[in-house]
Design an enzyme around this catalytic site. Sequence first.
Site, PDB file in Angstrom:
ATOM      1  N   ASP A  33       0.845  -1.190   0.000  1.00 43.50           N
ATOM      2  CA  ASP A  33       0.000   0.000   0.000  1.00 43.50           C
ATOM      3  C   ASP A  33       0.884   1.244   0.000  1.00 43.50           C
ATOM      4  O   ASP A  33       1.888   1.315   0.694  1.00 43.50           O
ATOM      5  CB  ASP A  33      -0.922  -0.005   1.238  1.00 43.50           C
ATOM      6  N   ILE A  34       0.471   2.247  -0.771  1.00 52.55           N
ATOM      7  CA  ILE A  34       1.258   3.472  -0.920  1.00 52.55           C
ATOM      8  C   ILE A  34       1.256   4.305   0.368  1.00 52.55           C
ATOM      9  O   ILE A  34       2.166   5.109   0.594  1.00 52.55           O
ATOM     10  CB  ILE A  34       0.728   4.293  -2.126  1.00 52.55           C
ATOM     11  N   ASN A  91     -13.204  -3.253   1.964  1.00 49.03           N
ATOM     12  CA  ASN A  91     -14.257  -2.245   2.082  1.00 49.03           C
ATOM     13  C   ASN A  91     -15.160  -2.288   0.857  1.00 49.03           C
ATOM     14  O   ASN A  91     -14.677  -2.284  -0.273  1.00 49.03           O
ATOM     15  CB  ASN A  91     -13.633  -0.859   2.213  1.00 49.03           C
ATOM     16  N   VAL A 100     -11.017   3.059  -3.664  1.00 54.14           N
ATOM     17  CA  VAL A 100     -10.633   2.597  -5.003  1.00 54.14           C
ATOM     18  C   VAL A 100     -11.647   1.531  -5.445  1.00 54.14           C
ATOM     19  O   VAL A 100     -11.755   0.478  -4.797  1.00 54.14           O
ATOM     20  CB  VAL A 100      -9.203   2.011  -5.020  1.00 54.14           C
ATOM     21  N   HIS A 104     -10.264  -5.176  -3.507  1.00 55.50           N
ATOM     22  CA  HIS A 104      -8.952  -5.414  -2.912  1.00 55.50           C
ATOM     23  C   HIS A 104      -9.117  -5.841  -1.471  1.00 55.50           C
ATOM     24  O   HIS A 104     -10.034  -5.412  -0.777  1.00 55.50           O
ATOM     25  CB  HIS A 104      -8.053  -4.181  -3.007  1.00 55.50           C
ATOM     26  N   HIS A 106      -6.957  -5.793   2.064  1.00 56.62           N
ATOM     27  CA  HIS A 106      -5.789  -5.282   2.784  1.00 56.62           C
ATOM     28  C   HIS A 106      -5.282  -6.407   3.696  1.00 56.62           C
ATOM     29  O   HIS A 106      -6.066  -6.988   4.452  1.00 56.62           O
ATOM     30  CB  HIS A 106      -6.165  -4.108   3.693  1.00 56.62           C
TER      31      HIS A 106
END
Length: 124
Positions: A33-34, A91, A100, A104, A106
Amino acid sequence: MAYDTDNIFAKVIRGEIPNNTVYEDEFILAFHDIAPAAPVHVLVIPKGAYVSFDDFAHNAGSKGIGYFFTMVRHIAHELGLEESGYRLITNHGENASQSVPHFHVHILGGTPLGGLLPGDVLTR
Ligand code: AMP
């Protein structure tokens, strides 16, 4: 909700935006993750066009869903999180603050993560 082919993770998959890859194969991509929320914070995404978990769970088929979550576990182990523990978050939609619109998961770990949600988010 229709899939937006210009979302950030669609661009990551196409190689238009760089990523710090942890694992990649024909079906999935995992990358750091950024803006990490924990010492280990990796995102796992399918390469297929799914808006969120809700879309993925409904449309990816049991084989695709099974492969995806088998690989989430594999990646968590590769990250060394099996013993110390890890949390998975995905989410879906506005109330979950999904930012986004490409499904995805996490993977978070590397430190005690505390309670389920930060602060007094829940009102009972
Ligand atoms: P969510 O709020 O569940 O939709 O999570 C989206 C996550 O994507 C956030 O944790 C962001 O920090 C992360 N993110 C956004 N853009 C990038 C990117 N280009 N590379 C890696 N992670 C990103």
